[in-house]
Design an enzyme around this catalytic site. Structure first.
Site, PDB file in Angstrom:
ATOM      1  N   ASP A 828       0.822  -1.212   0.000  1.00 38.67           N
ATOM      2  CA  ASP A 828       0.000   0.000   0.000  1.00 38.67           C
ATOM      3  C   ASP A 828       0.854   1.260   0.000  1.00 38.67           C
ATOM      4  O   ASP A 828       1.900   1.310   0.653  1.00 38.67           O
ATOM      5  CB  ASP A 828      -0.895   0.042   1.252  1.00 38.67           C
ATOM      6  CG  ASP A 828      -1.843  -1.153   1.307  1.00 38.67           C
ATOM      7  OD1 ASP A 828      -1.864  -1.929   0.337  1.00 38.67           O
ATOM      8  OD2 ASP A 828      -2.535  -1.305   2.318  1.00 38.67           O
ATOM      9  N   LYS A 897      -6.180  11.748  11.709  1.00 38.44           N
ATOM     10  CA  LYS A 897      -5.867  10.890  10.558  1.00 38.44           C
ATOM     11  C   LYS A 897      -6.858  11.070   9.389  1.00 38.44           C
ATOM     12  O   LYS A 897      -6.457  11.304   8.254  1.00 38.44           O
ATOM     13  CB  LYS A 897      -5.841   9.420  10.991  1.00 38.44           C
ATOM     14  CG  LYS A 897      -5.372   8.511   9.882  1.00 38.44           C
ATOM     15  CD  LYS A 897      -5.287   7.078  10.293  1.00 38.44           C
ATOM     16  CE  LYS A 897      -4.937   6.227   9.077  1.00 38.44           C
ATOM     17  NZ  LYS A 897      -4.913   4.824   9.348  1.00 38.44           N
ATOM     18  N   ASP A1068      -4.976   2.195  -4.539  1.00 35.78           N
ATOM     19  CA  ASP A1068      -3.548   2.389  -4.279  1.00 35.78           C
ATOM     20  C   ASP A1068      -2.986   1.258  -3.430  1.00 35.78           C
ATOM     21  O   ASP A1068      -1.958   1.415  -2.780  1.00 35.78           O
ATOM     22  CB  ASP A1068      -3.290   3.749  -3.613  1.00 35.78           C
ATOM     23  CG  ASP A1068      -4.052   3.888  -2.309  1.00 35.78           C
ATOM     24  OD1 ASP A1068      -4.858   3.007  -2.004  1.00 35.78           O
ATOM     25  OD2 ASP A1068      -3.838   4.884  -1.590  1.00 35.78           O
TER      26      ASP A1068
END
Lengths: 1169, 366
Positions: A828, A897, A1068
């Site tokens: 990732d 986050k 991704d």
């Protein structure tokens, strides 16, 4: 009399033939080893095969009885002699001369003789080429005996070389391509094949033996094989049943047995019934004909199969003496609904006829006329089955747990009708023989010239019906909802379900038949909307009964590799008109896409999509068994909801002055009710996923992919696929396995550590983490539910369990490096959007934070932002700000986050505030009434820190937004001249893979459409609607970055394809075999460097300048600016150094690039990890 | 202690107050609901005459009476009420600094009867805190008193904010009334509220009113309402809101007309409503009653046989049941009487197949 003579002649010729051969001992040797006629020959020789063969055939085969023509029968020994002497070209010459252009039986027989002798002399490939030459020059039709001879020879030859029978496979494929069946070869081949060979052939090509009669099986020498398979299957059944209940349930769509049985009951004249193995045409080089046939059947006959399955359950229940409508058997219930609905639709058809014959009232006739012609395109039976199936899918989607908007439901059902109609038309074209022959996608994609010429060819042939969907105009939304409303409203009125309740007064159980679906209205966000709600009993049944997933075929994985994408509308499923692009009623997007597709520009993208679809998957049996075990307990476990969810309603709180206590209670009540409804739906969804997994348990399957308008790839099937929940992902492994090797085993460990959220540790630390937990891993594997349950502590527990199984198996195999691993390992990106921004801006600081630069351990962008925010808060707190004081010790990585992650994808301030509020709420010591203000305060600081940390990224975002704003407000010169000043210009750009990205945001006017169910308001995509400048502007930065990350993914995918590395992605997150991770890591870095070595922003600016060169923007310009000067020249007057008017569109300069060297990425270990 | 009447607002004071336009850029006002231009009464004489005509004095035990007033604004409302009722205590809640000094000066001549708190009556926390700090302000009715009539020692009054916040707050106030326990503790309290005509229409609507809402029906069932003062055209507009075909007559009330000059800063005149709950208590739980009425009124013009079948999955089976119990199912929910709608809710409540989760109260997940 004539037949006697013929037999005599044949007998004498046969004897001569035998004598000739016996006179040449060396030939005998060859024949014993290779010839398809060895038994035949042996019967006249002294070999030990004689006994068996002579029992089998006490007379010479009839096809060898050469009748002779025009006195040329004497040529036979000559040909034989030539062949025996090894002079095959001479033999061919004589043969050609002899038969001339005759296609009589005699000529064919002569060819057989030629073939049988030549295969004993030269390699079979050579004989095949002679035979093909013969077919071509003499216009011969291929026949079963010739193919039987060749197949037998190929089999013998290839068996010796221990290969996977490529020649034999090719032969059978060619035979099938000529619309023949393998069974034809076997029927006549009883004279050619031994029993064993016939069995090998049948097994190799997975001939569906059960579909043939006993007599036919005898004729094919396959009776023994069939018996042994049946016995094995019967023996295996109890085992299956005992393993778990799920397996005992018959599966639909997949089992050919089921399909065959059901089809025969439905379509007596179905071509597929008879030619099941013939259906495997043109699926591609590697296609397994058996699977190909099943895939085609699955796509073509899924509806009939569903109906048959429902009918079967219905009859079972009748047989048990029960009342099907009152049973809790879903299938029986569906059959009752289907039958009623079909009858009502038939009645509707009659009414339509009456209207057409002017027997009905003018109003009703007019209403019916609007949809009648479309409704009648499908049979009542199909309309009914599709409606039932589509409505069921809403019940199993947790998104619609409290009901689905009528407009959405009608559009979905309408689209399903449209799909089925297109599919029917495709089948029709195929039946007429107009479908294109198979294409060798490998060759096409490897040669741009070939690809372009093929594209041109199919484009030129569009009018001839070769390209599927150009033939048919898509149905307008108006038609879709109107047609669907007819059947949906009929279903709502006719589908009943039995409900029971305890009468509070009599205390006895009472029953009633209720509508299974209810149509109603409710206020959502202040607007009255129509909704369709399913009866709770239906949820109960769907959440508990394991009766097979009822899904249309275009929502299931494929049994064969998907049709390669060759055009925008040509790829994926075989009988479904899928577009390569998922677009929402945007004609503009379609036009751009078509143009790009027609010019062959999309080759790389299509090749990439084809490659993603070609990855074979299997169900992870161990995880599946575990999940079934958990499922069958009916208890809630991790993300699996309980079967017995109850709605826990707390008592209303005590009265208080503040009504917010009651409001809070009401909110909680709604939340719990919603959770309750959601869990119900979720269980249905889990059930469906497990059902699909069960159906594909022993299969290799594939996910056809398409892309969204930015180019991001998604699998088309729903429910079971890798771009889904942890639960779904854990069920999937690569069909192909690869030995781990030394490195692969370490990567497998890294994968497990990543699933435990250790992705901010170094690679060695991750490996150590796993090494330190080996006992836990073994415990997880041996006692997944009764042990320490280490695996449940992972962030993605089910995937972690899958990896635990793999690691344990690898270690227990004694040699992990040679262990064949199937579990995908994921790599990732670190906040991939920011990685692209940092690369675009050449931003050294940003690049470091997102691991574009090599470092000894991975940098954590979230921690970096959190540190900055904390430092700001500390300063403000020191200056006396009470809010900063409150928050300074409460900011953690987790709190910030989500806004950091989504900032790059355009999260708004309001969105970020909500994300932070959610996190702060978990810290229970923050006063409730301060939560909102605190979140807003923090959101501002997070944005401020991000801006400081990724300065260049924000400059690029601003530049993109500025360009988009200018474009969205611009008007073309011609429009300006005609005073048409509506803002019609959408932002369009082309990705490095040549996909035109068209932002679809327009202010489409709503149109009211009256349907049988309700009036619906639909946006009219056909109208010339102005763009929505605000949305066009705000959406550009995230969309542009998505188009880049999609490009990076496809570039990596193509590189992997070249290197024969299995590759799939979840945007991704790149997946491959553990053994290939190192190689993938190199390739994805190369692709990233390659992508960002281009002047992407410069190219974009040039494209904008070219695309919008004659556009004008109305604005206030400073007089000293070029636009201001232009306006002054045009005669405008300036006020306060500013001049107002329409000036040519010019774009701001691209932000300056920083000093970061993109090639550093090649050495950055943690760029993707 | 002798009662000193408060003088009317002088022209000078009015001149000072009139230009105080409370618009969104008012830096002194940080309270969100005041972003709307909320009007307030400036002519206390008008209210005095209204009160005289209302006969409300007899409904209170003046010597023990507390008036709780939110957003007094110019103070005209406070002066009239104070002079009319001569209460033991008159508590004012005014957060706007623009009015604060002026109202503060008003309280000086009341011998401590009138108290000003710089608190916002829009926030429910104000009442909780006030109750904690000053329980003496709140008189809690005994159950016997609840049965007998409205609270004789407590009156709530004030100006509701303009726009949606006003409608929402007014709705919450009335819902408290419907529960027969205002603020959860005080029992049956009378409200004397200046509100926008829009909210007044909702509260006054009876069967036959085109924009009838569930609040209208619940109010009709359980509250008594009077319009004490309203603009001249108010009743005509209310009439126009009724269906022509409707046989139902709209409520005719004697009202005193208000004029634009009586209010500032906006020229839109307000309506003064006197509302309190009746002695009637429905046997249907309020949430069920609210749900059924709300659901039936989603399609106001459809006959009940259609709308009832949309209450929940399987509700089509209720239709014959209703017919059996004498409900006119051909009627539409807009014309059906409140009692008839309550009857439907009662039958629904007792229906064994009623689902636990009332789906229409749930929102679709995003």
């Amino acid at each position: 009399m004539r037949s006697t003579t013929r037999f005599r002649n044949a007998s004498s010729r046969f004897q001569r033939f035998a004598r000739l051969n016996s006179a040449r001992p060396f030939v005998v040797t060859i024949l014993r080893q290779q010839s398809p006629f060895r038994r035949l020959y042996a019967s006249t020789s002294t070999t030990k095969y004689t006994v068996e063969q002579s029992v089998e055939r006490n007379a010479p085969p009839q096809w060898l009885s050469f009748k002779g023509f025009n006195g040329n029968e004497e040529k036979v020994p000559v040909i034989q002699a030539c062949l025996n002497a090894g002079d095959i070209s001479r033999a061919l010459q004589i043969l050609q001369k002899t038969i001339g252009h005759s296609t009589t039986d005699e000529a064919v027989h002569l060819v057989h003789v030629f073939l049988k002798h030549s295969v004993s002399c030269v390699p079979v490939e050579e004989v095949i080429s002679y035979y093909e030459q013969l077919l071509k020059t003499r216009r011969f039709r291929a026949d079963a005996i010739s193919y039987a001879i060749l197949c037998q020879a190929a089999m013998v030859q290839e068996k010796a070389s221990n290969s996977s029978f490529p020649i034999l496979r090719k032969l059978v494929r060619n035979w099938r391509r000529m619309n023949h069946s393998l069974s034809e070869i076997l029927m006549v081949g009883s004279l050619v094949f031994s029993k064993k060979e016939a069995s090998v052939l049948a097994e190799l090509f997975r001939l569906p033996l059960h579909v043939y009669s006993g007599e036919e099986r005898d004729k094919m020498q396959l009776a023994d094989l069939y018996d042994s398979i049946s016995k094995n299957f019967a023996n295996a059944q109890p085992d299956f049943v005992s393993q778990d209940q799920l397996l005992s349930v018959k599966t639909r769509n997949i089992g050919l047995d089921m399909l065959k049985n059901t089809l025969s009951a439905i379509q007596a004249n179905s071509k597929d019934q008879l030619e099941i193995d013939r259906a495997a045409l043109d699926i591609g080089e590697e296609a397994d004909p058996y699977n190909a046939a099943r895939q085609r059947l699955m796509e073509k006959k899924a509806l009939e199969s569903s109906i048959a399955e429902w009918r079967h359950s219905y009859n079972e229940i009748l047989r048990r003496g029960e009342n099907p409508p009152h049973s809790r058997s879903l299938n029986a219930l569906l059959y009752v609904w289907y039958e009623k609905l079909e009858a009502l639709i038939q009645e509707e058809f009659r009414q339509i006829e009456d209207s057409e014959n002017n027997k009905a009232s003018p109003y009703k006739s007019r209403t019916r006329a609007e949809y009648a012609q479309y409704l009648k395109l499908l049979s009542p039976s199909k309309l009914a089955a599709i409606t039932v199936l589509e409505m069921l899918t809403f019940v199993t989607n947790k998104r619609y747990c409290t009901g689905v908007r009528s407009t959405f439901a009608l559009m979905s059902v309408g689209r399903a009708f449209e799909k089925e109609y297109f599919s029917e038309q495709l089948q029709k074209i195929e039946a007429e023989g107009n479908l294109p022959k198979s294409v060798d996608s490998k060759k096409l994609f490897s040669s741009p010239r070939l690809f372009n010429s093929f594209v041109k060819k199919i484009r030129d042939n569009e009018d001839n019906g070769i390209v599927q969907s150009s033939l048919y105009q898509p149905w307008s939304p108006n038609i879709l909802v109107k047609v669907a409303s007819v059947t949906v409203s009929l279903l709502i009125n006719s589908a009943k379900i039995r409900d029971s309740a305890l009468d509070p007064e009599t205390k006895s159980t009472v029953f009633q038949d209720s509508s299974a679906f209810q149509h109603g209205y409710r206020y959502l966000a202040g607007r009255k909307v129509g909704v369709i709600v399913a009866h709770p009993v239906l949820y109960d049944i769907l959440a508990s009964e394991l009766s097979g997933a009822h899904l249309p075929p275009y929502r299931l994985p494929m049994l064969v590799k998907p049709r390669p994408w060759l055009m925008w509308n040509s790829g994926g499923y075989y009988y479904s008109s899928e577009s390569v692009l998922r677009f929402k009623e945007s004609h503009e997007q379609l036009l751009y896409l078509k143009a790009a597709s027609d010019s062959g520009q999309l080759k790389d993208l299509l090749e990439g999509l084809t490659a993603l679809g070609n990855v074979g998957w299997k169900v992870n049996r161990k995880v599946y068994d575990m999940l079934v075990k958990i499922w069958n307990t009916g208890e809630s476990f991790l993300s699996i909801p309980s079967a017995n969810t109850t709605l826990d309603i707390q008592e209303m709180p005590e009265k208080s002055i503040d009504p917010s206590a009651r409001a809070e209670w009401l909110r909680m009540l709604k939340e719990r009710s919603l959770d309750f409804a959601s869990q119900h739906s979720q269980r249905c969804e889990f059930n469906y996923t497990l059902e699909i997994a069960k159906a594909f348990l022993h299969e290799t399957f594939y996910f056809p992919h398409n892309v969204d308008f930015r180019g991001r790839a998604y699998p088309i099937p729903s429910h079971l696929h890798h771009v889904n929940s942890d639960f779904c992902r854990s069920l999937l492994i690569f069909a192909e396995g690869k030995p781990l090797g030394e490195e692969g085993f370490q990567w497998l460990k890294v994968q497990l550590a990543n699933l435990f959220g250790k992705n901010k540790s170094t690679i060695q630390e991750r490996i150590d983490f796993v090494d330190n937990h080996l006992q836990d891993i073994f415990n997880s594997v041996d006692k997944p539910l009764d042990g320490e349950q280490f695996w449940t502590k992972a962030d993605d527990p089910f995937q972690a369990l899958a990896v635990c199984f793999e690691i344990a198996d690898a270690i227990r195999s004694g040699d992990p490096s040679s262990f064949i691993s199937h579990v995908p390992v994921q790599q990732d990106g670190t906040c991939n959007g920011l990685q692209h921004y940092a690369a675009l801006g050449g931003d050294p600081e940003g690049a470091r934070e997102v691991n574009l630069e090599p470092s000894n351990r991975p940098n954590d962008v979230y921690a970096a932002v959190a540190a900055r925010v904390i430092s700001i808060l500390k300063k403000e707190a020191a200056a006396g700000d009470p809010m900063a004081e409150l928050l300074k010790d409460r900011v953690t990585r987790t709190v910030i986050k989500q806004p950091v992650m989504t900032n790059v994808y355009g999260v708004t301030y309001v969105g970020a505030r909500a994300q932070i509020e959610k996190q702060l709420k978990l810290q229970e010591d923050i006063p409730k009434d301060l939560l909102r203000d605190a979140s807003a305060f923090l959101a501002k600081r997070v944005f401020q820190s991000l801006r400081a940390l990724f300065k260049r990224a924000h400059e690029i975002q601003d530049w993109l937004a500025d360009c988009a704003a200018l474009i969205a407000h611009s008007v073309p010169e011609e429009a300006l001249k005609q005073k048409e000043l509506d803002k019609m210009t959408a932002v369009v750009w082309t990705t490095p893979l040549n996909l035109p990205v068209v932002q679809p945001y327009r202010k489409f006017p709503s149109k009211q459409i009256t349907t049988n169910l309700q009036s619906v308001y639909l946006e009219d995509p056909d109208s010339n609607a102005p763009v929505d400048p605000r949305k066009q502007t705000t959406a550009v930065p995230p969309n542009f970055i998505h188009s880049l990350d999609a490009t990076h993914m496809f570039m990596t995918c193509l590189k992997c394809k070249k290197r024969n590395i299995t590759f799939v992605s979840v945007h991704d997150s790149y997946w491959t075999h553990a053994a290939s991770v190192a190689e993938l890591n190199g390739l994805l870095r190369e692709a990233f460097v390659e992508l960002h070595s281009r002047d992407i922003l410069g190219d974009l600016k040039r494209e904008f300048e070219d695309r919008y060169k004659n556009h004008y923007v109305h604005n206030h310009y400073p007089v000293d600016s070029p636009a201001g000067q232009y306006l002054l020249q045009q005669g405008a007057t300036a006020k306060r150094s500013v001049v107002k008017g329409w000036a040519p569109l010019t774009f701001p300069e691209v932000p300056e690039r920083g000093t970061f060297d993109i090639r550093s990425v090649l050495h950055s270990q943690y760029f993707f990890s | 202690m002798t009662f000193k009447r408060l003088p009317s607002l002088t022209k000078t004071v009015l001149e000072q107050l009139k230009p105080l336009k409370l618009h969104r850029k008012d830096s002194q006002t940080q309270v969100s609901h005041f972003k709307h231009v909320s009007s307030y009464l400036i002519k206390d004489e008008l209210l005095s005459s209204v009160l005289e005509a209302s006969g409300l004095k007899n409904a209170y035990d003046n010597e023990d009476m507390t008036i709780l007033e939110m957003s007094p604004g110019s103070g005209a409302n406070s002066i009239a009420l104070y002079n009319y009722f001569q209460p033991k205590r008159h508590v004012l809640l005014e957060p706007r600094k623009a009015f604060f000094s002026h109202i503060s000066s008003l309280t000086k001549n009341t011998d401590g009867r009138m108290v000003l708190h710089e608190r916002d009556g829009y926030s429910w926390a104000t009442y909780s805190e006030l109750y904690q700090k000053h329980p003496e302000y709140f008189y809690q009715q005994t159950s016997k008193e609840v049965r007998l009539g409205p609270n004789r020692r407590f009156l709530f009054t004030g100006h509701l904010p303009a726009g949606t916040p006003g409608i929402l707050l007014g709705t919450q106030f009335v819902m408290h009334l419907i529960q027969r326990d205002w603020l959860g503790i005080l029992g049956r309290v009378r409200l004397l509220l200046w509100m926008s005509p829009e909210l007044a229409y909702i509260l006054l609507a009876c069967n036959g009113y085109k924009s009838r809402s569930s609040l209208s029906v619940l109010r009709e069932l359980m509250c008594q309402i009077r319009v004490l003062a309203a603009p001249v055209e108010f009743m005509d507009t209310l009439k126009k809101g009724y269906l022509h075909s409707s046989a139902v007559t709209y409520p005719v009330m004697k009202t005193i007309s208000t004029t634009d000059e009586a209010f500032a800063p906006s020229a839109n005149p307000l309506v003064l409503i006197d509302i309190s709950c009746t002695s009637y208590q429905s046997d249907v739980p309020l949430d069920i009653l609210e749900y059924v009425i709300q659901s039936l009124l989603v399609q106001k013009s459809q006959p009940l046989k259609e709308t009832v079948s949309r209450l929940c999955p399987g509700a089509e089976n209720l239709v014959p049941l209703l017919k059996k119990r004498g409900v006119d199912i051909q009627e539409s929910s807009v014309t059906a009487s409140a009692k008839s709608l309550e009857n439907i809710a009662r039958i629904y409540h007792k229906w064994p197949f009623r689902p636990k989760v009332m789906t229409s109260t749930l929102l679709e997940k995003p």
